[in-house]
Design an enzyme around this catalytic site. Structure first.
Site, mmCIF file in Angstrom:
data_model
loop_
_atom_site.group_PDB
_atom_site.id
_atom_site.type_symbol
_atom_site.label_atom_id
_atom_site.label_comp_id
_atom_site.label_asym_id
_atom_site.label_seq_id
_atom_site.Cartn_x
_atom_site.Cartn_y
_atom_site.Cartn_z
ATOM 1 N N LEU A 265 0.965 -0.805 0.147
ATOM 2 C CA LEU A 265 -0.242 0.232 -0.291
ATOM 3 C C LEU A 265 1.159 0.836 -0.011
ATOM 4 O O LEU A 265 1.883 0.923 1.061
ATOM 5 C CB LEU A 265 -0.996 0.119 1.664
ATOM 6 C CG LEU A 265 -1.582 0.968 1.921
ATOM 7 C CD1 LEU A 265 -2.728 1.405 1.054
ATOM 8 C CD2 LEU A 265 -3.112 0.369 3.177
ATOM 9 N N SER A 266 0.701 1.991 -0.948
ATOM 10 C CA SER A 266 0.986 3.298 -1.114
ATOM 11 C C SER A 266 1.516 3.694 0.229
ATOM 12 O O SER A 266 0.454 4.196 0.626
ATOM 13 C CB SER A 266 1.211 4.106 -2.375
ATOM 14 O OG SER A 266 1.438 3.409 -3.216
#
Ligand code: SAH
Length: 215
Positions: free
Chosen positions: A59-60
């Site tokens: 997840l960025s």
């Protein structure tokens, strides 16, 4: 810990890091990141850091998500394609800022979890598909905006072809072993203009739908 206060603190941190787009910031404030983070990392849901989501994917980092969204210059009327649904966090934010979000993921179990989150949050503007996002979504093209959240050596021609004239695509470009660059591509009457925005590190954009063995 995951409360509205934590979200507000994250937004303050993004603002001091230079994110000025108030609509993007309020969309970030409205999406509960803890719902997109595995149980083991709940206490880190509101840190400005990338987090693992399984299947070797991440997840960025919120600052990178915010920079990508700000660079898309959204008005709320856009038809947007996202390549790399992952947890669904980025698409959930985009759904507050666009007319419709089409998102493609090559790992079916990740997509199923993301779809559940969209349902729980009532995000009916998000349309999902399991598949190879390198090919885009020809049945829904052309798009006003394309957001690619996995890195490739070069922008796939099929994606650039599915962008409207005047449209913008954001994508991390570069090899896996190196620092990559987030690049903004703009389709004009004459061709494609590109502009590097910042150094980033993303997981690779891979061809095809993932086999179970890849998990
Ligand atoms: N936007 C996501 C993070 C994406 S991580 C989020 O908010 O959580 C990158 C994702 O791109 C991974 O889930 C990976 O499986 C996916 N991916 C990589 N290559 C792809 C391709 N060709 N088509 C679709 N998805 C791809």
């Amino acid at each position: 810990m995951s409360t509205p206060a934590h979200r507000a603190r994250l937004v303050l941190a993004l603002r001091s890091a230079g994110i000025m787009d108030t609509l993007a910031l309020s969309a970030i404030e409205n999406v509960p990141r803890e719902l997109f983070v595995p149980d083991a990392f709940q206490d880190r849901a509101y840190e400005d850091t990338a987090l693992p989501i399984g299947y070797g994917q991440t997840l960025s980092q919120p600052l990178v998500v915010a920079t990508m969204i700000q660079s898309l210059a959204l008005s709320g009327r856009e038809k947007l394609l996202e390549v790399g649904t992952g947890s669904g966090y980025h698409a959930a934010i985009l759904s507050h800022l666009c007319r419709r979000v089409y998102t493609i993921e090559r790992h079916r179990p990740l997509l199923a979890d993301a779809q559940t989150r969209f349902d729980v949050l009532g995000l009916s503007k998000v349309v999902t598909m399991a598949g190879d996002g390198i090919k885009g979504w020809p049945e829904q093209a052309p798009f006003d905006r394309i957001s690619v959240t996995a890195a490739g050596d070069a922008p796939p021609q099929q994606l650039l072809d599915q962008l409207k004239v005047g449209g913008i695509m954001i994508m991390p470009v570069g090899r896996q072993s190196r620092v990559q660059q987030l690049v903004r591509f703009r389709r004009t009457e004459d061709g494609i203009e590109s502009e590097p925005l910042m150094d980033v590190r993303f997981v690779p954009l891979l061809p095809g739908v993932a086999e179970a063995a890849e998990a």
